[in-house]
Design a protein around this motif. Structure first.
Motif, PDB file in Angstrom:
ATOM      1  N   PHE A 309       0.833  -1.202   0.000  1.00 47.53           N
ATOM      2  CA  PHE A 309       0.000   0.000   0.000  1.00 47.53           C
ATOM      3  C   PHE A 309       0.872   1.257   0.000  1.00 47.53           C
ATOM      4  N   VAL A 313       1.089   4.179  -2.935  1.00 49.02           N
ATOM      5  CA  VAL A 313       0.886   5.607  -2.707  1.00 49.02           C
ATOM      6  C   VAL A 313       2.113   6.398  -3.132  1.00 49.02           C
ATOM      7  N   LEU A 348      13.427   1.025   8.841  1.00 47.25           N
ATOM      8  CA  LEU A 348      13.727   2.392   9.275  1.00 47.25           C
ATOM      9  C   LEU A 348      14.174   3.243   8.097  1.00 47.25           C
ATOM     10  N   LEU A 355       9.155   8.445   3.009  1.00 53.58           N
ATOM     11  CA  LEU A 355       8.543   9.620   3.618  1.00 53.58           C
ATOM     12  C   LEU A 355       9.126  10.886   2.996  1.00 53.58           C
ATOM     13  N   LEU A 358       7.577  11.444  -0.372  1.00 57.11           N
ATOM     14  CA  LEU A 358       6.221  11.989  -0.301  1.00 57.11           C
ATOM     15  C   LEU A 358       6.226  13.445   0.126  1.00 57.11           C
ATOM     16  N   THR A 359       7.197  13.827   0.945  1.00 59.07           N
ATOM     17  CA  THR A 359       7.265  15.224   1.348  1.00 59.07           C
ATOM     18  C   THR A 359       7.705  16.086   0.168  1.00 59.07           C
ATOM     19  N   PRO A 362       4.266  15.694  -3.114  1.00 59.71           N
ATOM     20  CA  PRO A 362       3.120  15.356  -2.259  1.00 59.71           C
ATOM     21  C   PRO A 362       2.098  14.442  -2.912  1.00 59.71           C
TER      22      PRO A 362
ATOM     23  N   CYS B  60      -3.189   6.951  10.454  1.00 53.51           N
ATOM     24  CA  CYS B  60      -3.261   5.557  10.902  1.00 53.51           C
ATOM     25  C   CYS B  60      -1.956   5.131  11.548  1.00 53.51           C
ATOM     26  N   VAL B 118       7.044  14.909  12.821  1.00 48.97           N
ATOM     27  CA  VAL B 118       7.379  14.101  11.644  1.00 48.97           C
ATOM     28  C   VAL B 118       6.188  14.037  10.698  1.00 48.97           C
ATOM     29  N   PRO B 122       5.213  17.392   7.050  1.00 53.26           N
ATOM     30  CA  PRO B 122       4.794  17.026   5.689  1.00 53.26           C
ATOM     31  C   PRO B 122       3.342  17.371   5.396  1.00 53.26           C
ATOM     32  N   TYR B 130      -2.337  10.484   0.870  1.00 51.73           N
ATOM     33  CA  TYR B 130      -0.879  10.548   0.901  1.00 51.73           C
ATOM     34  C   TYR B 130      -0.403  10.823   2.326  1.00 51.73           C
ATOM     35  N   VAL B 133      -0.458   7.724   4.375  1.00 50.54           N
ATOM     36  CA  VAL B 133       0.735   6.896   4.220  1.00 50.54           C
ATOM     37  C   VAL B 133       1.895   7.471   5.010  1.00 50.54           C
ATOM     38  N   ILE B 134       1.954   8.796   5.088  1.00 54.87           N
ATOM     39  CA  ILE B 134       3.038   9.378   5.887  1.00 54.87           C
ATOM     40  C   ILE B 134       2.895   8.971   7.346  1.00 54.87           C
ATOM     41  N   LEU B 136       1.452   6.328   8.452  1.00 58.77           N
ATOM     42  CA  LEU B 136       1.769   4.895   8.513  1.00 58.77           C
ATOM     43  C   LEU B 136       3.276   4.685   8.508  1.00 58.77           C
ATOM     44  N   TYR B 140       5.876   3.084  11.351  1.00 56.99           N
ATOM     45  CA  TYR B 140       6.866   2.037  11.064  1.00 56.99           C
ATOM     46  C   TYR B 140       8.266   2.502  11.448  1.00 56.99           C
ATOM     47  N   ILE B 141       8.560   3.777  11.106  1.00 54.82           N
ATOM     48  CA  ILE B 141       9.897   4.302  11.392  1.00 54.82           C
ATOM     49  C   ILE B 141      10.148   4.302  12.895  1.00 54.82           C
ATOM     50  N   SER B 144      10.561   0.758  14.186  1.00 59.68           N
ATOM     51  CA  SER B 144      11.834   0.194  13.744  1.00 59.68           C
ATOM     52  C   SER B 144      13.004   0.855  14.470  1.00 59.68           C
ATOM     53  N   ALA B 145      12.890   2.171  14.711  1.00 60.07           N
ATOM     54  CA  ALA B 145      13.956   2.878  15.411  1.00 60.07           C
ATOM     55  C   ALA B 145      14.106   2.343  16.825  1.00 60.07           C
ATOM     56  N   ASN B 148      15.906  -0.807  17.165  1.00 59.59           N
ATOM     57  CA  ASN B 148      17.343  -0.754  16.919  1.00 59.59           C
ATOM     58  C   ASN B 148      18.134  -0.087  18.028  1.00 59.59           C
ATOM     59  N   ILE B 257       0.448  -2.122  14.018  1.00 57.82           N
ATOM     60  CA  ILE B 257      -0.683  -1.594  13.263  1.00 57.82           C
ATOM     61  C   ILE B 257      -1.999  -1.965  13.923  1.00 57.82           C
ATOM     62  N   LEU B 258      -2.021  -3.123  14.584  1.00 56.67           N
ATOM     63  CA  LEU B 258      -3.275  -3.560  15.192  1.00 56.67           C
ATOM     64  C   LEU B 258      -3.738  -2.553  16.244  1.00 56.67           C
TER      65      LEU B 258
END
Lengths: 374, 338
Positions: A309, A313, A348, A355, A358-359, A362, B60, B118, B122, B130, B133-134, B136, B140-141, B144-145, B148, B257-258
């Motif tokens: 997804f 996008v 990451l 990201l 997309l920034t 857009p 989301c 963050v 944007p 769009y 998705v950012i 989302l 994730y970022i 994931s960060a 680590n 995500i859940l």
């Protein structure tokens, strides 16, 4: 060094082919309905399971009737099975009375369904499951693929009919449909989990283990199939959307959903066809994925689906080229990050880059900004 | 003017009940934990409603901000009060925990609000799906960060907050977490209500209606988005901090995500742009989760099925975009809530 680069590129191509096949499904549905079909990743998972059961069933591992039963029993059973498939297909396609003089798309589908199931059934149940040779397995592959695509698309269209269409008719806010899609996905995941348990099924080997040598890098025939399938499906989709009448109808629906029925275009048929196409590609991706990573689990669709997804996008959702390129872009990013840095940093860094894209743009790589009237 | 004191009086009575009931044995450990979970759900759903309901964007990635808050609060608490392998000896004596706890939570709030940047930055240019998705990708970022960073345990998780809760318990035998969560919920509802009914809130709603038109009508849309995103993610961080101390353990796997999906479901179940709706839906959701626990895995089939059915019959959620006082106008006579 060159070997490693080519090997990684091939790996990325393979990973990208799944992403883009799924992303194409997202993009089709989004392009027509402006609906993010969050259940799509789980339809991919369902596709993998359907492929598993279809393949093992045809190969006789899960046979409902014993192989040595009389031919009449087999025929009756095959006919019954074909009836279910075609009834589901025809329910999916021919729900609304068609406008006079319009081509009815349901009959080719029904005939195809009957043909595929009867051929498969008669051939294998008649043969008594002698599946020693590789050619037989290739035939299983050839039969399973369309069967999986049809059955998966039946699932996708069923979800559209049951969950999305009533909401659409009520004129609910678009985001409520998105939430319904999210919940459909959860239902599919956990329904599968409670139905089949946590046993991890492993997919049978269908294609022969032939490994090609590309400048020192190795690629197996299953990987090659996945890559070729994604390119073929992209070409097919591009052709359908830009060259056929149905594709024109899809673009028209995407342009103005309210004016389209006034022009005599059957809106519902177009939407069903869209879901049919998208889900069948998810089913195909599921089968190819299961052939390459042969362990199935109910949550395999979640992560791949979400990533696809994102890829759709970033490519510019609603544009087929965008989804295709986005899928491969994400795969290449992931593979490069995993190769250069480490696989723990994969999400990451690759998501940070996405990201950033997309920034910077857009509306994605191929998307066009919409002009809005105030 | 008796209606002026109704809400403060009710809140005080509730707080008193919460402190007193476990003492007389009316509310066991199970009940306390259940109420705490419900409170965290209320904070999450109300805070997400600011972005998804009032501003009409589709975020989301709420779980990501929750994770930031949870980890920041946990690390701050452990750094200050608990001897730890990584963070060394405690800086402050355990006796100060009840006083320092709001500061710990505030640290989580601020860190999550900063993480909200963050998404907020944007969002100046990127809109709609769009932006979804950012959010989302941001979640994730973040996840994931965290995985680590070895100092907070990476994917294994981070513990040690239990000692702080025990420390508070040893100071005074009251259900501390319940009290803090109650205060957190009150703070969330209060600040969101103040925000939504202020000129800022009107600006946010104008963005929902039509962003370009809002800009033409001299709404500073960038500023509104920045504030709304930061407030929403900050409150998610507050919820995360409370959650971390409630279960005394955080790991990245709890912020998937859940969890974001849960938040989304509560917002849309309650109704976009209805504060009382999202409180109500959080309560309904928590009760559903608890009642369907015997079903185990089937719970996650039954709950979405119920919600889908509900949406078929009421596509605008429980409350639509109305408040409780709009549905029952006579209630206004009894309370005033500012």
């Amino acid at each position: 060094m060159l070997e490693t680069v080519i090997q990684q590129a091939l790996n990325a191509l393979q990973l990208g082919s799944y992403y883009s096949l799924i992303a194409l499904g997202y993009c089709l549905v989004y392009g027509v309905l402006l609906l993010i079909n969050f259940a799509h990743g789980d339809i991919f998972m369902v596709g993998a399971y359907i492929a598993f059961f279809a393949a093992t069933y045809i190969m006789g591992q899960h046979a409902l009737i014993p192989p040595n039963s009389p031919i009449m029993v087999k025929l009756v059973f095959a006919g019954f099975f074909a009836l279910i498939v075609t009834a589901a297909v025809s329910f999916a396609i021919k729900k609304k009375p068609q406008a006079p003089g319009r081509k009815n798309y349901s009959y080719p589908a029904i005939l195809g369904g009957i043909f595929i199931t009867v051929t498969a059934a008669i051939y294998y149940w008649g043969q008594g499951m002698k599946l020693e040779t590789g050619a037989d397995k290739i035939l299983v592959f050839a039969v399973t693929m369309p069967l999986t695509m049809i059955l998966t698309s039946v699932v996708g269209v069923f979800i559209e009919r049951v969950a999305y269409k009533p909401l659409r008719l009520k004129g609910a806010n678009r985001l409520y449909v998105v939430i319904t899609a999210l919940m459909m996905g959860i239902i599919l995941e956990y329904g599968n989990l409670s139905l089949l348990g946590t046993s991890r099924l492993s997919y049978p080997t269908l294609l022969p283990r032939v490994v090609f040598d590309v400048a020192g890098a190795k690629i197996s025939i299953t990987k090659l199939t996945a890559i070729a399938a994604s390119f073929l499906m992209f070409a097919l989709l591009q052709w359908i959307v830009t060259r056929t009448k149905l594709g024109m109808a899809m673009r028209a629906v995407s342009y103005d959903k309210f004016a389209v029925p006034l022009m005599g275009i059957p809106l519902d048929a177009v939407i069903v066809f869209t879901f049919f196409l998208g889900s069948s590609m998810a089913g195909m991706a599921g089968m190819l994925y299961a052939m390459n990573f042969p362990v199935l689990d109910p949550f395999m669709g979640a992560l791949v689906g979400w990533k696809a997804f994102v890829a759709a996008v970033v490519g510019g959702i609603g544009d087929i080229r965008g989804a295709f390129v986005g899928g491969f872009l994400l795969a290449f990013l992931e593979v490069i990050v995993a190769a250069v840095f480490s696989s723990e940093l994969r999400d990451l860094i690759s998501f940070t880059i996405l990201l950033g894209i997309l920034t910077w743009k857009p509306t994605g790589l191929f998307g066009k900004p919409k002009t809005t009237k105030i | 003017m008796g209606n002026r004191i109704t809400v403060p009086a009710a809140l005080c009575a509730l707080l008193f009940l919460m402190v007193a009931m476990p003492h007389v044995g009316l509310l066991g450990q199970y009940g306390v934990t259940f109420l705490c979970t419900m409170g965290i759900y209320i904070i999450l759903s109300a805070s997400l409603n600011l972005v998804n309901g009032y501003m009409g964007e589709f975020s989301c990635g709420h779980a990501g901000f929750m994770a930031v808050g949870a980890y920041t609060s946990s690390v701050a608490g452990v750094f200050l009060f608990v001897p730890d392998q990584v963070f060394g000896q405690p800086w402050l004596p355990m006796a100060l925990t009840p006083f320092a706890f709001p500061i710990i939570l505030a640290a989580g709030f601020i860190a999550a609000a900063l993480a909200g940047l963050v998404v907020a930055v944007p969002s100046f240019k990127t809109r709609g799906d769009y932006l979804a998705v950012i959010t989302l990708a941001a979640s994730y970022i973040i996840k994931s960060a965290i995985e680590n960073v070895e100092a907070v345990g990476g994917p294994r998780g981070f513990a040690g907050m239990g000692k702080i809760v025990q420390g508070m318990d040893s100071m005074a035998p009251i259900p501390w977490m319940l009290v803090w969560i109650f205060l957190g919920v009150t703070f969330t509802i209060w600040i969101l209500r103040r925000f939504v009914y202020s000129t800022y809130g009107k600006g946010v709603m104008a963005i929902h209606q039509d962003e370009v038109a809002a800009e033409i009508m001299s709404v500073n849309t960038n500023k509104m988005k920045l504030i709304a995103f930061m407030l929403s993610s900050g409150l998610a961080g507050l919820a995360g901090g409370l959650y971390a101390y409630l279960i005394s353990f955080v790991n990245p796997a709890s912020f998937t995500i859940l969890r974001s999906t849960e938040c989304l479901v509560m917002v849309y179940l309650g109704g976009m742009g209805s504060l009382s709706g999202s409180v109500l839906s959080a309560i309904v959701f928590a009760i559903l989760l608890e009642f369907l626990k015997p079903l185990e895995q089937l719970k996650w089939v039954a709950i979405p099925l119920l919600l889908i059915l509900l949406m078929q019959f009421r596509p605008e959620g429980i409350m639509g975009n109305r408040e409780l006082s709009d549905v029952f106008p006579k209630l206004k006579r009894f309370y005033r809530f500012k």
